[in-house]
Design a protein around this motif. Structure first.
Motif, PDB file in Angstrom:
ATOM      1  N   THR A 249       0.843  -1.204   0.000  1.00 36.12           N
ATOM      2  CA  THR A 249       0.000   0.000   0.000  1.00 36.12           C
ATOM      3  C   THR A 249       0.873   1.247   0.000  1.00 36.12           C
ATOM      4  OG1 THR A 249      -1.797  -1.124   1.160  1.00 36.12           O
ATOM      5  CG2 THR A 249      -1.773   1.275   1.254  1.00 36.12           C
ATOM      6  N   SER A 250       1.896   1.252   0.830  1.00 34.85           N
ATOM      7  CA  SER A 250       2.805   2.400   0.877  1.00 34.85           C
ATOM      8  C   SER A 250       3.518   2.594  -0.455  1.00 34.85           C
ATOM      9  CB  SER A 250       3.841   2.201   1.996  1.00 34.85           C
ATOM     10  OG  SER A 250       3.213   2.135   3.256  1.00 34.85           O
ATOM     11  N   ARG A 253       0.962   4.007  -2.961  1.00 33.66           N
ATOM     12  CA  ARG A 253       0.612   5.381  -2.607  1.00 33.66           C
ATOM     13  C   ARG A 253       1.737   6.341  -3.005  1.00 33.66           C
ATOM     14  NH1 ARG A 253      -0.606   4.673   2.345  1.00 33.66           N
ATOM     15  NH2 ARG A 253      -2.884   4.701   2.085  1.00 33.66           N
ATOM     16  N   ARG A 254       2.961   5.896  -2.839  1.00 33.82           N
ATOM     17  CA  ARG A 254       4.116   6.747  -3.113  1.00 33.82           C
ATOM     18  C   ARG A 254       4.443   6.803  -4.613  1.00 33.82           C
ATOM     19  NH1 ARG A 254       7.086   4.196  -0.186  1.00 33.82           N
ATOM     20  NH2 ARG A 254       8.051   2.778  -1.685  1.00 33.82           N
ATOM     21  N   PRO A 257       0.068   6.364  -7.531  1.00 33.16           N
ATOM     22  CA  PRO A 257      -1.195   6.812  -6.919  1.00 33.16           C
ATOM     23  C   PRO A 257      -2.420   6.590  -7.802  1.00 33.16           C
ATOM     24  CG  PRO A 257       0.161   8.689  -7.607  1.00 33.16           C
ATOM     25  CD  PRO A 257       1.035   7.472  -7.700  1.00 33.16           C
ATOM     26  N   LEU A 260      -3.855   3.265  -6.748  1.00 35.57           N
ATOM     27  CA  LEU A 260      -4.030   2.987  -5.324  1.00 35.57           C
ATOM     28  C   LEU A 260      -5.442   2.508  -5.007  1.00 35.57           C
ATOM     29  CD1 LEU A 260      -2.877   3.006  -2.469  1.00 35.57           C
ATOM     30  CD2 LEU A 260      -3.532   5.426  -2.289  1.00 35.57           C
ATOM     31  N   GLU A 264      -6.446  -1.033  -3.261  1.00 33.42           N
ATOM     32  CA  GLU A 264      -7.119  -1.084  -1.958  1.00 33.42           C
ATOM     33  C   GLU A 264      -8.406  -1.894  -2.064  1.00 33.42           C
ATOM     34  OE1 GLU A 264      -5.569   2.996   0.216  1.00 33.42           O
ATOM     35  OE2 GLU A 264      -7.403   3.071  -0.983  1.00 33.42           O
TER      36      GLU A 264
END
Length: 270
Positions: A249-250, A253-254, A257, A260, A264
């Motif tokens: 997830t990190s 997200r980084r 995006p 993402l 999720e």
């Protein structure tokens, strides 16, 4: 093909609807849905995409700002496997979309119903700017071939995770972009480059096959980071390790995006 139609197709200002573009992209037998996903992904990640053109009873006009929303939605819908009449309404000028796709090793100059090449004037553009160092025979795209054989365990889980209406993320990004990121793989797992180069069955769903495979950072296949993350986080009989959900997830997200939300949603089933 009539003389009039052939003349029009040789004009760089000839309007090519989304329906016509997708039909030519599927000349190799790939599906209409996959062609739409590939086109969506290539356009989404392009810094210099062709201008959207709208055809209505008054003629042709270039869509700008809010007017581009409907063409994007139309192509997105086609990527979900649903066709719309608006595919004939929105499109591009041939002088822009043909060289654009040629940069990604997709040749749509020839009409499916004719062996006559189109855009004689634009052919020189393609050869000098994008294909000068490549043999056209090597560039016949797989254009996201539909996988044959039994559906893998990962594929079944992805279908469950993505069931129901959802917003579709771009079809994918290049292999080079995927490998430019430090993915959180557990100790003992092969490197991501080895995984992508060998294309094991458990990662098939993350890859849209178009053009050539290529080794190292080369190759024109498209990769969906959200689905790739799902594959990395899922154990199968052939893959007994799994990457951590939080770390993935990190990572998305980084670095990704745009994907993402799709990750999720899929991760809820893990």
């Amino acid at each position: 093909m009539s003389g009039v139609k052939e003349f029009l197709q040789r004009e760089t200002g000839h309007f090519m609807s989304l329906m016509e573009v997708l039909a030519r992209m599927t000349a190799d037998g790939s599906s209409h849905r996959d062609a739409a996903r590939v086109l969506y992904g290539l356009l989404w990640h392009s810094r210099a995409l062709p201008e959207w053109v709208v055809r209505d009873p008054t003629g042709l006009w270039i869509a700008e700002d809010e007017d581009t929303k409907k063409p994007w939605e139309c192509l997105n819908t086609a990527g979900c496997g649903r066709r719309k009449k608006a595919l004939d309404r929105f499109g591009f000028f041939a002088g822009e979309i043909i060289p654009f796709l040629a940069k990604h090793c997709i040749d749509i100059r020839a009409d499916q119903g004719s062996a006559t090449p189109v855009l004689a004037g634009a052919e020189e553009q393609i050869d000098t700017t994008t294909l000068a160092e490549k043999d056209m025979q090597e560039l016949k795209p797989d254009a996201a071939q539909v996988l044959s054989g039994e559906v893998s365990e990962v594929s079944e889980q992805i279908d469950i995770a993505y069931s129901g209406p959802r917003e579709v993320a771009p079809a994918g990004i290049s292999k080079r972009e995927v490998l430019s990121v430090d993915w959180p793989l557990p100790a003992g797992a092969p490197t991501l480059q080895n995984i992508i180069d060998s294309l094991p069955k458990w990662v098939d769903e993350a890859c849209t096959k178009v053009g050539r495979v290529g080794k190292g950072v080369n190759g024109s296949h498209l990769w969906n980071p959200a689905i790739l993350a799902f594959c990395l986080a899922t154990k199968t009989p052939q893959k007994q390790w799994a990457a951590g959900k939080g770390a993935l997830t990190s990572c998305l997200r980084r670095s990704f995006p745009d994907y993402l939300a799709q990750w999720e949603e899929a991760a809820k089933s893990l």
